[in-house]
Each structure stands twice: as C-alpha cells, then as structure tokens.
Design a protein around this motif. Structure first.
Motif, PDB file in Angstrom:
ATOM      1  N   SER A 158       0.694  -1.217   0.020  1.00 24.14           N
ATOM      2  CA  SER A 158      -0.197  -0.126   0.222  1.00 24.14           C
ATOM      3  C   SER A 158       0.663   0.965  -0.132  1.00 24.14           C
ATOM      4  N   ASP A 159       2.060   1.454   1.076  1.00 23.62           N
ATOM      5  CA  ASP A 159       2.619   2.364   1.260  1.00 23.62           C
ATOM      6  C   ASP A 159       3.537   2.930  -0.069  1.00 23.62           C
ATOM      7  N   THR A 161       1.845   1.727  -3.889  1.00 21.92           N
ATOM      8  CA  THR A 161       1.282   2.438  -4.303  1.00 21.92           C
ATOM      9  C   THR A 161       1.014   3.862  -4.027  1.00 21.92           C
ATOM     10  N   ALA A 162       0.819   4.314  -3.101  1.00 20.65           N
ATOM     11  CA  ALA A 162       1.255   5.865  -2.094  1.00 20.65           C
ATOM     12  C   ALA A 162       2.100   6.957  -3.103  1.00 20.65           C
ATOM     13  N   GLU A 164       4.150   5.206  -5.706  1.00 26.52           N
ATOM     14  CA  GLU A 164       4.001   5.861  -7.605  1.00 26.52           C
ATOM     15  C   GLU A 164       3.194   6.594  -7.608  1.00 26.52           C
ATOM     16  N   GLU A 165       2.440   7.090  -6.958  1.00 21.46           N
ATOM     17  CA  GLU A 165       0.885   8.004  -6.477  1.00 21.46           C
ATOM     18  C   GLU A 165       1.928   9.839  -6.829  1.00 21.46           C
ATOM     19  N   LYS A 166       2.353   9.289  -6.245  1.00 23.32           N
ATOM     20  CA  LYS A 166       2.652  10.660  -5.527  1.00 23.32           C
ATOM     21  C   LYS A 166       4.011  10.841  -6.859  1.00 23.32           C
ATOM     22  N   ARG A 168       4.434   9.653  -9.634  1.00 25.55           N
ATOM     23  CA  ARG A 168       3.254  10.083 -10.584  1.00 25.55           C
ATOM     24  C   ARG A 168       2.934  11.586 -10.995  1.00 25.55           C
ATOM     25  N   SER A 169       2.801  12.060  -9.873  1.00 28.49           N
ATOM     26  CA  SER A 169       1.738  13.711  -9.777  1.00 28.49           C
ATOM     27  C   SER A 169       3.511  14.799  -9.610  1.00 28.49           C
ATOM     28  N   GLU A 172       4.876  12.372 -14.987  1.00 25.85           N
ATOM     29  CA  GLU A 172       4.184  11.253 -16.535  1.00 25.85           C
ATOM     30  C   GLU A 172       4.016  10.184 -16.127  1.00 25.85           C
TER      31      GLU A 172
END
Length: 294
Positions: A158-159, A161-162, A164-166, A168-169, A172
């Motif tokens: 879960s960490d 995933t978080a 990777e989202e960060k 990506r922000s 991109e």
C-alpha cells in the motif's frame, strides 16, 4: 559526421542507492564505461567503492555539479572522451544537486556527447519516513526519464502504491522500476534518447545539509561502533565510509535510521556524516568514535 558519446545522468536524494546502482551497472554491462562522480563531503567515499573496477573514474570533488563545477565538468567529459573513448559516460550527481542545469549544460556546451537519459533513484523507505518532498528531490523526480524506486522490500504494498502515485504527480512520463538494491535490467536504463528541450535553469541553492568527516588508521571495537550506529537517529540523514575492525575492514552505509556493514578491502577508517544542524551533534559523535578505538 562525429559520433557523439551517450551520456546518462544518475541523480536522486542522499542515500537513495545511486552508488549501488553504479556497482550493479559495472557488474552487468559489458561495455567500456566512464564514470564521473560529484560527492557531498570532504572524503570521496563513493569513488573509492567503485575504484579497481574496469572503469575510468573522474572525481569532480565536493560541491554541486549543477552549478559551481560546470566548467570542470565540461573539461572532465572532454578529457575522458579524448583519452579513454568510452562507449558510455555515466554522471552521478551529489544527492543535493538539481539536474536541470547539468542537462542544459550537456545540450548547450558539450557537442561531443548526447544526453541518453536521466535516471533518478528514489528510496521507498525514506519516502515513507520523510513524506515531505523538498524542492531538490522534486526537481530530481521531474527531470527523470526513468525512476528506480529502490528498497521496495522495506515498505508495504500500500505504501508503494501511494509512493508511485506521488511520483506520478511530479512526472507523468518516466517509467517507474521497482528494485531491491538497485538490481534492475540495465537495458531499461540506456538507449532512452528522449527528445527534450531544457530551458536555462533559474535556481539558487539553499543548503539544507551539513557534513563532517573522520579519518584515522585505528582499529575499532565492533560492538561499540554498532552501538554508535544505532544511536545516530534522524538528525543524521546519511553516513558512509569504511571502518576497520579486528576481523577486517567494512563498508558502512547508514540512511534514514537503517545501517549495514559489508566486508570491503580498504585501508584506514574513513567516514562521512551528513545531516541537518549537524554542528549540534558533531563533537558528541567524534568523541564516541574515539572511545571505540582499540
């Protein structure tokens, strides 16, 4: 028509695994590689770690490769091409460097090379422990063509995933490669050749970190030294170097509260400590190091 030498920039925060990545590249890529390093601290620990490999080293010394050492950087690149004629040049920047000026300099002032790509190494565990992303780290992520998300075995799915989202922000387009100890398919790092137009950089460094070094020929009590390593805490963000114990010399790596020792052939104890407000801890650490001498 002159064939331009491909140049790859390896960047990322302090302790993320940049030198570990270089060791992996040297062990797995069967081509002539020239490495330029720009270290933070008075003692060039990382270049000593890589010394002795089948590689041409050019140590740019302390400071920031993206600002004050640009002229020296250009001279080093041209000298290596003239004397070594490598297949690949890899530049490892210090963890406090912003790569945009270096990329601009390569494009504008070094016609003998072409920028192959920017590889940014990110410490997953440090991203969890220190969630705030500072300006320099953000610049390193934004500049990347490939992001190596390292030390993924130290955090939860879960960490990851978080994180990777960060990432990506901030970026991109870069590929994100999950790794343990930077073991990655090196074919993914070279031959990127992404077209980019880097604008002239406009930034002023705001030094966040201080450093001090320690060098002695003494042999250390291992239990005493490990106790010191356990107590460094979060004020010391990064420590690295070589420590002589009775059973041999070890490479010491400390990042964000974690540390490890790896047997390594090297003479004398040499250590570099990097952190914020380090002057408040310096004397205590030096005294404790002295107390560990045998």
């Amino acid at each position: 028509m002159q064939v331009r030498t491909p140049l790859t920039v390896v960047t990322g925060p302090l302790g993320s695994g940049k030198t570990t990545l270089l060791r992996h590249i040297l062990a797995t890529v069967p081509r002539k590689i020239a490495i330029l390093m720009n270290e933070f601290g008075e003692i060039a620990i990382d270049s000593k770690v890589l010394a002795g490999k089948n590689v041409q080293m050019a140590d740019l010394g302390g400071g920031c490769v993206c600002c004050s050492l640009l002229g020296e950087f250009e001279a080093a690149v041209n000298e290596i091409i003239d004397t070594v004629d490598p297949d690949i040049i890899v530049v490892e920047t210090t963890g406090v460097a912003e790569p945009d000026a270096l990329v601009f300099d390569v494009q504008e002032s070094l016609p003998s090379v072409r920028l192959d790509g920017v590889v940014t190494v990110i410490d997953a565990d440090a991203m969890v422990k220190y969630p705030y992303t500072g300006h320099t780290t953000r610049m390193q992520i934004e500049a990347a063509d490939a992001i190596i998300l390292n030390k993924v075995d130290l955090v939860s799915e879960s960490d990851l995933t978080a994180i990777e989202e960060k990432l990506r922000s901030f970026n991109e387009v870069a590929s994100i490669l999950r790794t343990k100890r930077c073991r990655v398919d090196t074919d993914l790092l070279f031959g990127i050749v992404r077209e980019r137009v880097q604008q002239p950089p406009d930034h002023v460094h705001q030094p966040q970190f201080e450093s001090f070094s320690y060098k002695k020929p003494a042999t250390f009590n291992r239990q005493c030294f490990e106790g010191l390593a356990d107590s460094l805490g979060t004020e010391i963000y990064r420590a690295k170097g070589f420590v002589q114990f009775p059973e041999g010399t070890y490479l010491f790596n400390f990042v964000a509260g974690r540390w490890e020792l790896e047997q390594f052939e090297q003479e004398a104890t040499q250590l570099v400590f990097i952190g914020k407000q380090l002057s408040e801890r310096k004397e205590d650490i030096l005294e404790r190091l002295s107390s560990c001498e045998q």
